[in-house]
Enzyme design. Structure first.
Site, PDB file in Angstrom:
ATOM      1  N   TYR A   1       0.865  -1.180   0.000  1.00  0.00           N
ATOM      2  CA  TYR A   1       0.000   0.000   0.000  1.00  0.00           C
ATOM      3  C   TYR A   1       0.902   1.229   0.000  1.00  0.00           C
ATOM      4  CZ  TYR A   1      -4.038   2.943   1.290  1.00  0.00           C
ATOM      5  OH  TYR A   1      -5.034   3.897   1.323  1.00  0.00           O
TER       6      TYR A   1
ATOM      7  N   LYS B   1      -1.000  -1.173  -4.252  1.00  0.00           N
ATOM      8  CA  LYS B   1      -2.114  -0.232  -4.250  1.00  0.00           C
ATOM      9  C   LYS B   1      -1.484   1.144  -4.372  1.00  0.00           C
ATOM     10  CE  LYS B   1      -6.026   1.642  -1.659  1.00  0.00           C
ATOM     11  NZ  LYS B   1      -6.861   1.599  -0.432  1.00  0.00           N
TER      12      LYS B   1
END
Length: 299
Positions: free
Chosen positions: A140, A168
């Site tokens: 992330y 992400k």
């Protein structure tokens, strides 16, 4: 742990519905999860930041994972679970614990935040995590929350690690580093859009899909956007992407997931728009604006 291919499409990082008295409402969570998968979501994410995970107790987290895993099992859909922190050793423990969740196909793990290690430190961190994790890791990358803006070169190095399935990508826009990364992705490394308003342009550049809080609303339209770009229908994709970007912008006028919860409550899909401190419920103007943007999606 070897890498596995992430499902393309839209993965929804689930909110945590609360009752009027502030308890986790697992019944509403289960219903919402079913609705999203039936509506076109490719998969679900449990215990992401959208779930207000920092405010949940260990028991609440376990119940949430159990409920969402059951829904994913019923639909045959992939489950991603948020796990990890800015402590490498504690992150290893959190990831190893995912062995108890057979439905989990990946872990969503933040770039170490606040401590701001060097890029070499970030790579060393994820090298240890990938070696220990029972499931592939999705990094992330959200520098405006972590304080660490990784270069395209560093992300490519991470993407070549065994056990790293994707990223992400939520850098707050499309930059020269974005262009450089998308032009030369490691084999098997999936880029999942994480900034909802930039979902369409990132798909146009070759992203595999997205992990999007906005997809709690109009999930079918977000799924259609992926299909349009991936099939080469740029005319349809561009027009739909603009409309969905306006919805996403409206949903992020206050700290996430305040407006998303406000709209879901207004639609009668969750019992309360409440959040846990330090987050506050969205104001009526923000909710009304998001509802208008949602209604404007109708052809």
């Amino acid at each position: 742990m070897g890498r596995s291919k992430l499902s393309s499409g839209v993965h929804v990082p689930l909110i945590t519905p609360f009752t009027v008295s502030g308890e986790v409402d697992v019944t509403s969570l289960e219903t919402l999860a079913h609705e999203l998968l039936a509506g076109g979501a490719a998969g679900l994410v449990a215990l992401g930041t959208t779930a207000e995970v920092a405010t949940l107790t260990a028991d609440e987290k376990a119940r949430i994972v159990d409920v969402v895993a059951g829904v994913c099992r019923e639909h045959g859909a992939p489950l991603m679970i948020g796990a990890g922190s800015n402590d490498t050793a504690a992150s290893v423990e959190a990831l190893v614990a995912l062995k108890a969740v057979p439905e989990a196909v990946a872990a969503l793990t933040l770039v170490p935040y606040f401590t701001r290690p060097s890029e070499a430190g970030v790579i060393a961190h994820f090298t240890e995590l990938a070696a220990a994790s029972p499931v592939p890791i999705v990094i992330y990358h959200i520098p405006y929350r972590t304080g660490q803006d990784l270069s395209a070169s560093a992300l490519r190095r991470l993407g070549r690690l065994p056990g790293i399935a994707g990223v992400k990508y939520a850098t707050g826009g499309i930059t020269s580093e974005t262009v450089e990364l998308m032009a030369d992705l490691p084999d098997g490394f999936a880029v999942m859009a994480g900034d909802d308003a930039f979902f369409s342009p990132l798909l146009a550049m070759g992203a595999h899909g997205g992990i999007l809080a906005s997809a709690h609303l109009a999930v079918g339209s977000f799924a259609e956007l992926v299909r349009a770009w991936h099939s080469g229908d740029a005319v349809t994709a561009a027009a739909l992407g603009h409309r969905l970007s306006r919805l996403s912008a409206a949903l992020f006028t206050e700290p996430n997931p305040a407006v998303v919860k406000g709209v879901l409550h207004a639609q009668g899909r969750i019992p309360s728009a409440g959040l846990r401190l330090p987050l506050l419920p969205a104001g009526p103007e923000a909710v009304a604006g998001a509802l208008s943007a949602f209604e404007a999606l109708a052809p």
